[in-house]
Design a protein around this motif. Structure first.
Motif, short mmCIF file in Angstrom:
data_model
loop_
_atom_site.label_atom_id
_atom_site.label_comp_id
_atom_site.label_asym_id
_atom_site.label_seq_id
_atom_site.Cartn_x
_atom_site.Cartn_y
_atom_site.Cartn_z
N LEU A 1 6.78 6.45 6.02
CA LEU A 1 5.91 5.32 6.28
C LEU A 1 5.06 5.56 7.54
O LEU A 1 3.87 5.25 7.55
CB LEU A 1 6.73 4.05 6.44
CG LEU A 1 5.95 2.76 6.74
CD1 LEU A 1 4.87 2.50 5.69
CD2 LEU A 1 6.90 1.57 6.84
N SER A 2 5.67 6.13 8.57
CA SER A 2 4.92 6.43 9.80
C SER A 2 3.80 7.43 9.52
O SER A 2 2.68 7.29 10.03
CB SER A 2 5.87 6.97 10.87
OG SER A 2 6.81 5.97 11.25
N ASP A 3 4.11 8.44 8.72
CA ASP A 3 3.07 9.42 8.36
C ASP A 3 1.94 8.76 7.57
O ASP A 3 0.76 9.07 7.76
CB ASP A 3 3.68 10.55 7.53
CG ASP A 3 4.59 11.45 8.35
OD1 ASP A 3 4.50 11.41 9.60
OD2 ASP A 3 5.40 12.19 7.75
N PHE A 4 2.30 7.84 6.68
CA PHE A 4 1.31 7.12 5.88
C PHE A 4 0.41 6.27 6.78
O PHE A 4 -0.82 6.23 6.60
CB PHE A 4 2.02 6.22 4.86
CG PHE A 4 1.09 5.36 4.05
CD1 PHE A 4 0.37 5.89 2.99
CD2 PHE A 4 0.91 4.01 4.36
CE1 PHE A 4 -0.50 5.09 2.24
CE2 PHE A 4 0.05 3.21 3.63
CZ PHE A 4 -0.66 3.74 2.57
N VAL A 5 1.00 5.62 7.79
CA VAL A 5 0.23 4.78 8.71
C VAL A 5 -0.77 5.62 9.49
O VAL A 5 -1.94 5.25 9.63
CB VAL A 5 1.18 4.03 9.65
CG1 VAL A 5 0.39 3.39 10.80
CG2 VAL A 5 1.95 2.96 8.90
N VAL A 6 -0.33 6.77 10.01
CA VAL A 6 -1.23 7.63 10.78
C VAL A 6 -2.35 8.16 9.89
O VAL A 6 -3.53 8.20 10.29
CB VAL A 6 -0.45 8.78 11.43
CG1 VAL A 6 -1.40 9.80 12.06
CG2 VAL A 6 0.51 8.24 12.48
N LEU B 1 5.73 3.77 -6.67
CA LEU B 1 7.03 3.12 -6.76
C LEU B 1 6.86 1.61 -6.64
O LEU B 1 5.92 1.14 -5.99
CB LEU B 1 7.97 3.61 -5.66
CG LEU B 1 8.42 5.07 -5.72
CD1 LEU B 1 9.18 5.45 -4.45
CD2 LEU B 1 9.29 5.32 -6.96
N PRO B 2 7.76 0.82 -7.26
CA PRO B 2 7.68 -0.63 -7.10
C PRO B 2 8.14 -1.04 -5.70
O PRO B 2 8.92 -0.32 -5.06
CB PRO B 2 8.63 -1.16 -8.18
CG PRO B 2 9.61 -0.05 -8.38
CD PRO B 2 8.84 1.22 -8.19
N ILE B 3 7.69 -2.18 -5.23
CA ILE B 3 8.09 -2.66 -3.91
C ILE B 3 9.58 -2.98 -3.90
O ILE B 3 10.29 -2.66 -2.93
CB ILE B 3 7.28 -3.91 -3.51
CG1 ILE B 3 5.81 -3.55 -3.34
CG2 ILE B 3 7.83 -4.53 -2.24
CD1 ILE B 3 4.94 -4.73 -2.96
N ARG B 4 10.06 -3.61 -4.98
CA ARG B 4 11.48 -3.96 -5.04
C ARG B 4 12.33 -2.68 -4.99
O ARG B 4 12.12 -1.75 -5.78
CB ARG B 4 11.78 -4.75 -6.30
CG ARG B 4 13.24 -5.24 -6.40
CD ARG B 4 13.46 -5.94 -7.73
NE ARG B 4 12.66 -7.14 -7.84
CZ ARG B 4 13.03 -8.34 -7.42
NH1 ARG B 4 14.20 -8.47 -6.83
NH2 ARG B 4 12.24 -9.38 -7.58
N GLY B 5 13.23 -2.63 -4.07
CA GLY B 5 14.12 -1.46 -3.96
C GLY B 5 13.45 -0.23 -3.39
O GLY B 5 13.97 0.88 -3.56
N LEU B 6 12.31 -0.42 -2.70
CA LEU B 6 11.56 0.74 -2.21
C LEU B 6 12.37 1.54 -1.18
O LEU B 6 12.44 2.77 -1.26
CB LEU B 6 10.24 0.26 -1.58
CG LEU B 6 9.33 1.36 -1.02
CD1 LEU B 6 8.89 2.31 -2.12
CD2 LEU B 6 8.10 0.72 -0.34
N ALA C 1 0.82 -1.21 0.00
CA ALA C 1 0.00 0.00 0.00
C ALA C 1 0.86 1.26 0.00
O ALA C 1 0.56 2.24 -0.70
CB ALA C 1 -0.92 0.00 1.22
N PHE C 2 1.95 1.23 0.76
CA PHE C 2 2.83 2.39 0.83
C PHE C 2 3.52 2.64 -0.50
O PHE C 2 3.60 3.78 -0.97
CB PHE C 2 3.86 2.16 1.95
CG PHE C 2 4.83 3.28 2.15
CD1 PHE C 2 4.38 4.59 2.27
CD2 PHE C 2 6.19 3.03 2.21
CE1 PHE C 2 5.29 5.64 2.47
CE2 PHE C 2 7.11 4.06 2.40
CZ PHE C 2 6.65 5.37 2.52
N ALA C 3 4.01 1.57 -1.11
CA ALA C 3 4.67 1.71 -2.41
C ALA C 3 3.71 2.26 -3.45
O ALA C 3 4.07 3.13 -4.26
CB ALA C 3 5.23 0.35 -2.86
#
Length: 581
Positions: A242-247, A225-230, A218-220
């Protein structure tokens, strides 16, 4: 009859208690300060800043405020054997205990039955303080001892071997623990809870049809962006983003947890059993709590349930513990726009105490005001406050700091967290001089510094009457009950005047008359009690005692050292002949 034995702390001079004069407070309007305009309908103007000895100030407050103060925070001298810039902070143990005991006794009277006491202290006197407070408040009313991290093991602290001290302590007591109702307080978690690793992809669909993908997917996708090499693509800001995305997506960020089957019952247990028999998500609706969701015997836990509103922002929070290591003191020198080396406490620390024990409009007290942090924070939080300070920094530090708060010019500390914009005000008081003085012949007389109204108010307080002059009856200057009144005059009253007073008072009321002198026999008037002043109050107090604070060089320890030196000089004068006097 057997005497009951109890554990108690004893010290030299414990039985000696000051006979305090209950002084009146005199407002200095020139130093009182109010906002130039009303900021909100709830602006509070009747806060009190009192200049003077804090023991006399507490006694002065006792009659009016007994049982009315919801929360007391005090930061007394720590007794660290050091003389600070604004405090003589090296008191002998027994003297220090007496100083604290005398003040805590009155403070307990001032606290409401559901109120709270916070005492900030370090480890030099912590053990003695707890035993002392157990005696005064009752051990059963001790709430906890909080460890407050007020520094780090860096700089000069890290040079010496041994244990590096980085903490102070806050001792909490309730006036009556059975009535104590603290607020729920949460602290922000420093790190994201990585157990929440799944994401509801179709959150807007009916809950029975929800699909889960990984949080990383979901974050990627949100970054295109692709998951590989994120992680490599995002760089050092990966965890923060990622923390901001979670909140921001907290209702959709979840984890699955297997419930403790033995610990649940009723509908919850039935729902767990039913979820084993279907691939759909099941929902248990609850009235007083958030709904519960189950799938394949596991419960779905939502990150949104971890979020708490802290300082105006939703962040992952956890319940307040007894370890306060998130309120560092490394930037407090800027708070309030004043310098107060080694004496200032973080505004966030006082805010937390008030969050735990008070609500809007409650009255808080600090009788060791220092730099005025307590008043500044209370003002920003909409609490009413009383502060007491004896040092000149009351004028050089506290007043300017509070003026900035009132004018909305203080942008530091907890201003943003509380949403403070300015407003309100305070009244400045000084403690009145002693009511009695000695004339040139050594006789006790009423101080010439008192006018008629002040004399009346002071004598009302001394006699336990509420000062409340009547607009129509000259002899009703105060009352103790609805039928008991007091009349004060510096005149000599004759028999005719006493008779007239008795007639006015009538048979359903009583009157205490304090006068310079009287003639005749007042005992024949059953509704009057007539006494001479000042003789009737001479034995009540210690008069002309204006300072109950302690000066380092006057401590018994210093006096004993001086006496020892004199004895040595007397016994061996030759040893001291070549030394300066």
């Amino acid at each position: 009859m057997t005497n009951k034995k109890r554990l108690e702390l004893t010290w030299i001079g414990k039985d000696k208690r000051p006979k305090l004069e209950p002084r009146i407070l005199l407002e200095d309007v020139a130093r009182s300060y109010h906002a130039k305009h009303l900021v909100t309908d709830n602006d509070i103007f009747d806060n009190r800043l009192i200049f003077g000895d804090n023991l006399l100030a507490l006694k002065a407050l006792e009659q009016e405020f007994s049982g009315k103060v919801k929360c007391v925070y005090i930061d007394p001298p720590f007794n660290t054997q050091q003389a600070f810039e604004h405090y003589d902070d090296g008191l002998e143990h027994s003297i220090w205990l007496g100083l604290i005991r005398d003040r805590i006794d009155i403070i307990r009277n001032l606290i409401s039955e559901d109120g709270t006491l916070f005492v900030h202290i370090d480890d030099n006197e912590l053990g003695y303080l707890i035993v002392l407070l157990d005696e005064i408040f009752g051990r059963q009313n001790r709430i906890t001892v909080v460890s407050f991290k007020q520094g780090a093991a860096t700089g000069h602290k890290a040079i010496n071997p041994g244990v590096v001290s980085t903490s102070n302590f806050i001792v909490l007591y309730a006036k009556n623990k059975t009535l104590w109702k603290p607020n729920r307080v949460f602290t922000a978690r420093n790190k994201r809870d990585t157990r929440y690793g799944q994401f509801i992809d179709n959150f807007d669909a009916p809950y029975a049809q929800w699909r889960f993908i990984t949080l990383t997917q979901a974050f990627a996708r949100s970054l295109n962006l692709p998951i590989r090499g994120l992680k490599k693509a995002v760089g050092d800001s990966y965890e923060a983003l990622l923390s901001d995305f979670v909140v921001a997506n907290a209702p959709r960020v979840v984890r699955l947890a297997r419930p403790d089957y033995d610990a649940v019952s009723g509908d919850a247990r039935s729902m767990i059993d039913a979820s084993h028999k279907t691939s759909e998500i099941l929902r248990l609706e609850r009235e007083e709590f958030s709904d519960m969701f189950f799938v394949a015997g596991e419960r779905i836990l939502f990150y949104s349930d971890k979020l708490k509103l802290i300082d105006g922002k939703y962040v992952a929070g956890e319940p307040l513990t007894t370890i306060w290591d998130d309120l560092l003191s490394n930037n407090i020198h800027n708070e309030g726009g004043i310098e107060f080396p080694k004496g200032k406490k973080p505004e966030a620390l006082i805010k937390r105490c008030f969050e735990l024990a008070t609500i809007d409009g409650d009255l808080v007290l600090d009788s060791f005001a220092g730099s005025g942090t307590t008043g500044a924070v209370a003002h920003k939080m909409g609490r009413r406050w009383i502060m007491v300070e004896l040092g000149e920094h009351c004028h050089t530090h506290i007043i300017p700091r509070l003026q900035k708060v009132i004018d909305g010019e203080d942008k530091g500390g907890v201003t943003e967290a509380t949403g403070w914009k300015g407003g309100g005000g305070f009244r400045y008081y000084r403690i009145a001089p002693s009511l009695l003085d000695k004339d040139k012949w050594g006789n006790w007389v009423i101080s010439k510094e008192y006018n008629a109204a002040q004399l009346t108010e002071a004598l009302c307080k001394l006699e336990g009457f509420t000062y409340a002059p009547s607009d129509t009856l000259y002899w009703q200057q105060g009352h103790s009950t609805e039928r008991d009144f007091i009349y004060i005059t510096t005149q000599t009253l004759g028999a005719d005047q006493l008779h007239a007073l008795s007639e006015d008072v009538g048979t359903e009321r009583s009157l205490l008359v304090l006068c310079s002198a009287f003639r005749g026999n007042p005992e024949r008037f059953t509704n009057l009690t007539v006494k001479r002043i000042p003789s009737t109050v001479l034995s009540k107090c210690e008069w002309r005692h204006d300072d109950y604070s302690l000066i380092l060089q006057n401590l018994p320890m210093a006096q004993r050292e001086e006496e020892t030196l004199k004895k040595k000089k007397s016994a061996h004068p030759s040893l001291f002949d070549n030394q300066d006097a």
